[in-house]
Motif scaffolding. Sequence first.
Motif, PDB file in Angstrom:
ATOM      1  N   UNK A 104       0.830  -1.204   0.000  1.00 16.64           N
ATOM      2  CA  UNK A 104       0.000   0.000   0.000  1.00 16.64           C
ATOM      3  C   UNK A 104       0.867   1.258   0.000  1.00 16.64           C
ATOM      4  N   UNK A 105       1.907   1.266   0.818  1.00 16.95           N
ATOM      5  CA  UNK A 105       2.792   2.431   0.891  1.00 16.95           C
ATOM      6  C   UNK A 105       3.648   2.585  -0.359  1.00 16.95           C
ATOM      7  N   UNK A 106       4.007   1.462  -0.974  1.00 15.37           N
ATOM      8  CA  UNK A 106       4.894   1.493  -2.137  1.00 15.37           C
ATOM      9  C   UNK A 106       4.137   1.685  -3.443  1.00 15.37           C
ATOM     10  N   UNK A 107       2.977   1.020  -3.584  1.00 15.20           N
ATOM     11  CA  UNK A 107       2.275   0.999  -4.867  1.00 15.20           C
ATOM     12  C   UNK A 107       0.892   1.637  -4.839  1.00 15.20           C
ATOM     13  N   UNK A 108       0.473   2.144  -3.720  1.00 18.24           N
ATOM     14  CA  UNK A 108      -0.804   2.849  -3.565  1.00 18.24           C
ATOM     15  C   UNK A 108      -1.986   2.042  -4.089  1.00 18.24           C
ATOM     16  N   UNK A 109      -2.701   2.584  -5.057  1.00 23.49           N
ATOM     17  CA  UNK A 109      -3.932   1.952  -5.533  1.00 23.49           C
ATOM     18  C   UNK A 109      -3.685   0.640  -6.296  1.00 23.49           C
ATOM     19  N   UNK A 111      -1.744  -1.737  -5.191  1.00 22.42           N
ATOM     20  CA  UNK A 111      -1.141  -2.620  -4.200  1.00 22.42           C
ATOM     21  C   UNK A 111      -1.483  -4.090  -4.395  1.00 22.42           C
ATOM     22  N   UNK A 112      -2.725  -4.402  -4.737  1.00 25.87           N
ATOM     23  CA  UNK A 112      -3.128  -5.807  -4.879  1.00 25.87           C
ATOM     24  C   UNK A 112      -2.521  -6.458  -6.112  1.00 25.87           C
ATOM     25  N   UNK A 113      -2.251  -5.690  -7.143  1.00 25.10           N
ATOM     26  CA  UNK A 113      -1.600  -6.235  -8.326  1.00 25.10           C
ATOM     27  C   UNK A 113      -0.191  -6.705  -7.998  1.00 25.10           C
ATOM     28  N   UNK A 114       0.497  -5.951  -7.144  1.00 27.74           N
ATOM     29  CA  UNK A 114       1.866  -6.291  -6.795  1.00 27.74           C
ATOM     30  C   UNK A 114       1.952  -7.313  -5.662  1.00 27.74           C
ATOM     31  N   UNK A 115       0.905  -7.440  -4.888  1.00 27.91           N
ATOM     32  CA  UNK A 115       0.910  -8.361  -3.746  1.00 27.91           C
ATOM     33  C   UNK A 115       0.659  -9.807  -4.150  1.00 27.91           C
TER      34      UNK A 115
END
Length: 116
Positions: A104-109, A111-115
């Motif tokens: 969330x802090x790194x990729x904002x909106x 975040x779920x794509x990167x998680x």
Amino acid sequence: MKNGFLGVLENYLKDKNTTTNQNADYFSPLMKDLPNIISNIIKDSTFKVRPSCGAGYKVEIPWIGIFNTNITTSARKGIYICYLFRSDMKGFYITLLQGITYFEQTYSSEKYSYAK
């Protein structure tokens, strides 16, 4: 161990304080007894057991995390095992969780794509 879980389940909602209360009947089982029992069962310094009922303000869902320090030491990122209590205190779950705060802090909106 059973008595520790019962101590949390039977007493967490009885304490009407909105802040964490070290004198409440739930506090010692959640924050001291259960983490010590779990640590003694694991007997491996690679794992860190960390409970939470909130930092100042009492949370609705307390938890006890078991962190492999080679992966993470925080609920904010990485994968970890967690005893997650139900908000109605009618039980708890043993879960495998992934911390999302880092994403969330790194990729904002996104975040779920990167998680994934």
